[in-house]
Design a protein around this motif. Structure first.
Motif, mmCIF file in Angstrom:
data_model
loop_
_atom_site.group_PDB
_atom_site.id
_atom_site.type_symbol
_atom_site.label_atom_id
_atom_site.label_comp_id
_atom_site.label_asym_id
_atom_site.label_seq_id
_atom_site.Cartn_x
_atom_site.Cartn_y
_atom_site.Cartn_z
ATOM 1 N N SER A 259 0.830 -1.206 0.000
ATOM 2 C CA SER A 259 0.000 0.000 0.000
ATOM 3 C C SER A 259 0.864 1.255 0.000
ATOM 4 O O SER A 259 0.558 2.237 -0.693
ATOM 5 C CB SER A 259 -0.924 0.011 1.223
ATOM 6 N N VAL A 260 1.941 1.248 0.768
ATOM 7 C CA VAL A 260 2.842 2.400 0.831
ATOM 8 C C VAL A 260 3.421 2.706 -0.544
ATOM 9 O O VAL A 260 3.438 3.863 -0.992
ATOM 10 C CB VAL A 260 3.990 2.143 1.838
ATOM 11 N N GLU A 261 3.905 1.683 -1.215
ATOM 12 C CA GLU A 261 4.526 1.892 -2.526
ATOM 13 C C GLU A 261 3.515 2.462 -3.522
ATOM 14 O O GLU A 261 3.818 3.383 -4.280
ATOM 15 C CB GLU A 261 5.112 0.575 -3.026
ATOM 16 N N LYS A 262 2.317 1.927 -3.488
ATOM 17 C CA LYS A 262 1.268 2.401 -4.392
ATOM 18 C C LYS A 262 0.884 3.850 -4.086
ATOM 19 O O LYS A 262 0.743 4.681 -4.996
ATOM 20 C CB LYS A 262 0.045 1.491 -4.269
ATOM 21 N N ASP A 263 0.739 4.172 -2.803
ATOM 22 C CA ASP A 263 0.317 5.514 -2.424
ATOM 23 C C ASP A 263 1.408 6.543 -2.697
ATOM 24 O O ASP A 263 1.115 7.685 -3.093
ATOM 25 C CB ASP A 263 -0.087 5.541 -0.949
ATOM 26 N N ALA A 264 2.653 6.173 -2.482
ATOM 27 C CA ALA A 264 3.755 7.094 -2.759
ATOM 28 C C ALA A 264 3.832 7.413 -4.248
ATOM 29 O O ALA A 264 4.020 8.574 -4.645
ATOM 30 C CB ALA A 264 5.074 6.505 -2.270
ATOM 31 N N GLU A 265 3.685 6.401 -5.076
ATOM 32 C CA GLU A 265 3.705 6.631 -6.528
ATOM 33 C C GLU A 265 2.522 7.489 -6.959
ATOM 34 O O GLU A 265 2.654 8.376 -7.814
ATOM 35 C CB GLU A 265 3.715 5.287 -7.256
ATOM 36 N N ASN A 266 1.367 7.243 -6.365
ATOM 37 C CA ASN A 266 0.187 8.047 -6.664
ATOM 38 C C ASN A 266 0.409 9.513 -6.272
ATOM 39 O O ASN A 266 0.045 10.432 -7.018
ATOM 40 C CB ASN A 266 -1.020 7.477 -5.925
ATOM 41 N N TYR A 267 1.012 9.727 -5.117
ATOM 42 C CA TYR A 267 1.274 11.086 -4.645
ATOM 43 C C TYR A 267 2.198 11.831 -5.603
ATOM 44 O O TYR A 267 1.940 12.988 -5.959
ATOM 45 C CB TYR A 267 1.902 11.030 -3.254
ATOM 46 N N LEU A 268 3.256 11.183 -6.035
ATOM 47 C CA LEU A 268 4.199 11.823 -6.949
ATOM 48 C C LEU A 268 3.549 12.125 -8.304
ATOM 49 O O LEU A 268 3.770 13.196 -8.889
ATOM 50 C CB LEU A 268 5.423 10.927 -7.144
ATOM 51 N N LYS A 269 2.750 11.218 -8.811
ATOM 52 C CA LYS A 269 2.069 11.442 -10.094
ATOM 53 C C LYS A 269 1.124 12.643 -10.003
ATOM 54 O O LYS A 269 1.045 13.472 -10.929
ATOM 55 C CB LYS A 269 1.296 10.190 -10.516
ATOM 56 N N ASP A 270 0.419 12.756 -8.869
ATOM 57 C CA ASP A 270 -0.503 13.885 -8.694
ATOM 58 C C ASP A 270 0.252 15.205 -8.577
ATOM 59 O O ASP A 270 -0.203 16.242 -9.073
ATOM 60 C CB ASP A 270 -1.376 13.671 -7.462
ATOM 61 N N ARG A 271 1.426 15.194 -7.916
ATOM 62 C CA ARG A 271 2.200 16.426 -7.820
ATOM 63 C C ARG A 271 2.755 16.816 -9.187
ATOM 64 O O ARG A 271 2.846 17.999 -9.518
ATOM 65 C CB ARG A 271 3.369 16.251 -6.834
ATOM 66 N N LYS A 272 3.095 15.810 -9.990
ATOM 67 C CA LYS A 272 3.582 16.094 -11.338
ATOM 68 C C LYS A 272 2.490 16.760 -12.171
ATOM 69 O O LYS A 272 2.729 17.768 -12.854
ATOM 70 C CB LYS A 272 4.043 14.788 -12.003
ATOM 71 N N LYS A 273 1.277 16.227 -12.112
ATOM 72 C CA LYS A 273 0.147 16.826 -12.839
ATOM 73 C C LYS A 273 -0.088 18.255 -12.370
ATOM 74 O O LYS A 273 -0.351 19.160 -13.169
ATOM 75 C CB LYS A 273 -1.113 15.990 -12.624
ATOM 76 N N GLN A 274 0.003 18.455 -11.064
ATOM 77 C CA GLN A 274 -0.230 19.777 -10.489
ATOM 78 C C GLN A 274 0.816 20.778 -10.975
ATOM 79 O O GLN A 274 0.483 21.917 -11.365
ATOM 80 C CB GLN A 274 -0.192 19.662 -8.959
#
Length: 521
Positions: free
Chosen positions: A311-326
């Motif tokens: 779950s940590v690995e998935k959530d960390a990758e999701n967080y980075l992808k969202d910051r990239k979009k932002q």
């Protein structure tokens, strides 16, 4: 690499919970924070710093009261026994929750070894990370005083700031440039006292920048600066909510460790007494996962560290992808590189959210792959070509951006006590009443005044948890303050044993200066 930067800012703080009594509740607060947060954070940052393919950068505020606890030899000498007791309890549980028990045992042993390897010198480890430019260390107000509620006596605010700067310089051999303002609370004119203390930047809640005068051209995504030369950064809710919120964010997901189900509540009082604990309270032994938001505490399922890791690995990758979009979206409307500010209580990472340090570790591992660059606040100021002049708005990171969590019917009575005591301290220090014979007394009175001003006790009174302890601490420091001050005013002699006893219990801020409370002429 995506244009723009991400600044993660952590605020590491505990009130002054030093206790002469081994096994106290206050001692538990500190030691749990050590094994769950501060030691794992250091491990995460040090591992990332050694990795050739990672570029870890964070800003971290270390409050003067926390630093005092980290430096305290009495507490250092008790830590190993505290961990050992919990390991012994876990040894009796291996037939139940086997995965969770083995995982927690390994975690505790690793943190204890980490502690032994540096002989408990966590301050030295933070200092080394700063030397490596991995972290930028901020200070905080001396005892985390809520500065807008102390402003009736500006000298009381100045003493909170200058005592903090002096203590930081004593421990790190260099003066801090940045500060974490307690609760991110700001009022008009605070920047003048900050500048006077050599403090040049801080983080505010989004309200502080969005309601600034004039309104900042780039909103939250670039720092602003006052005419007194103090810069402010604004918290970006998009970057913080996914990590901060237990309801809508990552920490509330089913596979993460449940914070509220603690073995200390499950064991009988007889079992607790056998390990030296007199009443039911958390032990820091947590073996269950959140499971689901609707699952009652007694029906939580066993914690599975492998599922949590996934779950940590998935959530960390999701967080980075969202910051990239932002950042990509912001870049289109900005003439400078956008900056995302993500501030958090450090204790979220490991204490409240056990997997938090793993989350940070995975952010560092995956950041280059996602094109996200981490930056410290100090570096962000260095790379910003022009900074807009603005007056920040009064604000805090409390609900709605207001001060009401620290000023309400549960705790408003304290403000009058702060004001009365602060005014008396200013008078004593401004009217030439300090003599060589009473310098120790006035210095200890200053320590007691600072300690009673801690916003933590106001917060606890509002939250309704351990309110007895909060009231006890406030009244203890106030009563000691007035005893010492009245002795000076009335030319009374204080028994050396009484003064030495107070100095032994409240042995904080060795370089505290009465001159910090002196009125300007």
């Amino acid at each position: 690499m995506t244009k723009g930067n991400l600044a993660i800012v952590l605020h590491a703080h505990l009130p002054y919970v030093r206790s002469e009594e081994p096994g106290s509740l206050e001692e538990d607060w500190f030691f749990q924070a050590l094994v769950e947060c501060y030691l794992p954070l250091l491990e995460t940052l040090e591992n990332a710093a050694r990795a050739k393919d990672q570029a870890p950068k964070i800003t971290i505020g270390l409050s003067p009261t926390l630093l005092s606890l980290l430096e305290d030899h009495l507490l250092k000498n008790r830590f190993e026994k505290w961990v050992t007791i919990r390991l012994e309890v876990l040894n009796t549980l291996e037939k139940d929750c086997l995965k969770a028990v083995l995982h927690l045992k390994e975690h505790l042993k690793r943190q204890l070894n980490s502690w032994k390897n540096c002989q408990g010198d966590l301050i030295g480890r933070f200092k080394k990370l700063q030397t490596l430019d991995v972290i930028d260390i901020l200070t905080c107000a001396a005892t985390h005083g809520y500065l807008p509620l102390l402003r009736e006596n500006p000298e009381a605010v100045r003493a909170q700031l200058k005592t903090a700067v002096t203590e930081h310089e004593r421990l790190f051999m260099s003066a801090p440039l940045g500060i974490w303002l307690p609760e991110c609370a700001y009022y008009e004119g605070l920047d003048e006292l900050m500048a006077e203390s050599g403090l040049r930047y801080a983080v505010l809640d989004g309200h502080g920048l969005l309601n600034a005068d004039p309104r900042p051209r780039y909103g939250l995504y670039a720092p602003i600066c006052t005419r007194r030369g103090v810069a402010f950064f604004g918290r970006d809710s998009e970057s913080t909510l996914p990590v901060w919120s237990a309801i809508d964010g990552y920490p509330g997901k089913p596979n993460y460790r449940e914070f509220h189900r603690d073995l200390g509540w499950d064991l009988s009082i007889e079992s607790l007494k056998k390990i030296g604990i007199k009443e039911k309270r958390p032990l820091g032994i947590k073996l269950f996962k959140i499971s689901s938001k609707n699952t009652s505490l007694e029906n939580k399922k066993e914690y599975d560290p492998q599922l949590a890791k996934e779950s940590v690995e998935k959530d960390a990758e999701n967080y980075l992808k969202d910051r990239k979009k932002q950042l990509i979206k912001l870049e289109k409307s900005m003439q400078i590189d956008p900056l995302l500010i993500a501030p958090f209580d450090a204790e979220l990472f490991g204490h409240w959210w056990f997997e938090g340090p793993q989350f940070l570790s995975h952010l560092f591992i995956k950041s280059k792959e996602e094109g996200i660059k981490f930056i410290t606040l100090k570096e962000a100021l260095q790379v910003t070509p022009k900074i807009q002049l603005c007056n920040p708005s009064p604000s805090s990171w409390g609900q709605g951006g207001f001060h009401n969590y620290w000023l309400n019917k549960t705790n408003a009575w304290i403000v009058h006590e702060w004001s009365k005591a602060g005014g008396e301290m200013v008078s004593i220090c401004s009217e030439s009443l300090i003599e060589e014979s009473n310098i120790k007394i006035i210095k200890q009175a200053g320590r007691e005044l600072l300690l009673c001003q801690s916003s933590d006790w106001s917060f606890i009174l509002k939250a309704g948890t351990t309110t007895g302890l909060a009231r006890e601490r406030i009244n203890l420091h106030l009563s000691r303050f007035w005893m010492l001050i009245n002795a000076i005013k009335n030319n009374e002699i204080i028994d050396n044993k009484i003064l030495e006893g107070i100095e032994k219990e409240d042995c904080i801020f060795p370089l505290v200066s009465p001159m910090d409370w002196k009125k300007k002429t």
